[in-house]
Write a protein that holds these residues in place. Sequence first.
Motif, short mmCIF file in Angstrom:
data_model
loop_
_atom_site.label_atom_id
_atom_site.label_comp_id
_atom_site.label_asym_id
_atom_site.label_seq_id
_atom_site.Cartn_x
_atom_site.Cartn_y
_atom_site.Cartn_z
N ASP A 7 -8.82 -3.41 -3.64
CA ASP A 7 -8.81 -2.72 -2.34
C ASP A 7 -10.16 -2.03 -2.19
N HIS A 80 -6.24 -2.01 5.48
CA HIS A 80 -5.71 -0.72 5.05
C HIS A 80 -6.44 0.35 5.86
N ILE A 111 -1.45 -1.78 5.80
CA ILE A 111 -1.19 -0.66 4.89
C ILE A 111 -1.76 0.61 5.52
N LYS A 158 3.06 -1.05 5.66
CA LYS A 158 3.35 -0.64 4.28
C LYS A 158 2.69 0.70 3.98
N VAL A 160 1.09 3.34 1.33
CA VAL A 160 0.58 3.55 -0.01
C VAL A 160 0.55 5.06 -0.21
N TYR A 186 4.26 1.65 -3.47
CA TYR A 186 2.85 1.40 -3.74
C TYR A 186 2.18 2.76 -3.89
N SER A 220 7.67 -0.11 -8.77
CA SER A 220 6.45 0.39 -8.15
C SER A 220 5.25 -0.41 -8.64
N GLU A 221 4.20 -0.38 -7.83
CA GLU A 221 2.90 -0.92 -8.19
C GLU A 221 1.89 0.21 -8.00
N TRP A 222 0.88 0.28 -8.86
CA TRP A 222 -0.09 1.37 -8.73
C TRP A 222 -1.51 0.84 -8.75
N HIS A 244 -3.89 -1.91 -10.37
CA HIS A 244 -4.82 -2.48 -9.41
C HIS A 244 -5.98 -1.49 -9.23
N LEU A 291 3.66 -6.70 -3.03
CA LEU A 291 3.94 -5.40 -2.41
C LEU A 291 5.05 -5.43 -1.37
#
Length: 301
Positions: A7, A80, A111, A158, A160, A186, A220-222, A244, A291
């Motif tokens: 990102d 984003h 996002i 989404k 974050v 996220y 979750s994803e981080w 990430h 995600l």
Amino acid sequence: MKKMIIDVRMNEYAMRDENPNVPWSPAEIAEDAAECYEAGATCVHFHGRDGVTGEPENSFETYAETIERIREKAPDVLVHSTLGYVTLTPSERRVEHILKLARNPKTRPDIAPVDMASMNVDVYAKDKKEFVTDDLVFHNPTKLLKYFTREIQAAGVKTVHTCWNIGCTRTVDAFIEMGLIRGPAYIGLLMSESGLFAGHPGTYRGLSAHLDFLPRNGPSEWLALVYPGSVQPIASIAIAEGGHLSFGLGDHPYLELGGKPRNADIVRHIAALARSMGRDIATPQEAREILGIAEPRCAAA
């Protein structure tokens, strides 16, 4: 290992005194986004800026033009957007342009961020032994965070959830338990350097403290980021731990990479590091699957 999302934090509020390649205008941001996508970026994050002075420019029109231009230049890359940090007041206004953008599939971000606590964001100038400001508060009461989370998700975008410290991460866990976050959650694990003390230090210990308190109530994803500061001291740790990464000229000029790099140069550098450690980079479509992000031109939820 699972693929890694890159990102790119293209501009934030960075000026051009150290690196002239910070993109400001919608056209510059779109061109930069296309370069980053070609270099391997999954997602691009931008702030509206005046194309001449670099001052914050949070009008709906600026965001709409920027997103449309990005999608013309790099139609697949995830977009984003931002809520404007402390440059929009009162705090409730920060979501207005996101919700308006989301009404049109051509301008809807994929996002948008929700910063999970109120905090002092005054910067300490070590050379002068004083704070540049001493009354700057990033206002994020829990009631507002619930509102932002619900409204942004209802608009088909989404969220974050940016976590400046462990308290933020624990609040995300509560939001998951309450059913407020459409999973997987996220989470942006933010660290801060350069005199901004609101976040954990941008070091192994700073990131490790975050990781000790990742949510337990659901998937979750981080991703890890350093604002302001370089992501390089923690990049290898985040890659090895399955996270990430988010970085760019908005956070740091990255002159240590040689010359005055563009955002795409930093993307190539981090992508090569990840691949050398056995992790490939997620395409935008793969990131959508990771995600749970809807396709960019589907109708809003």
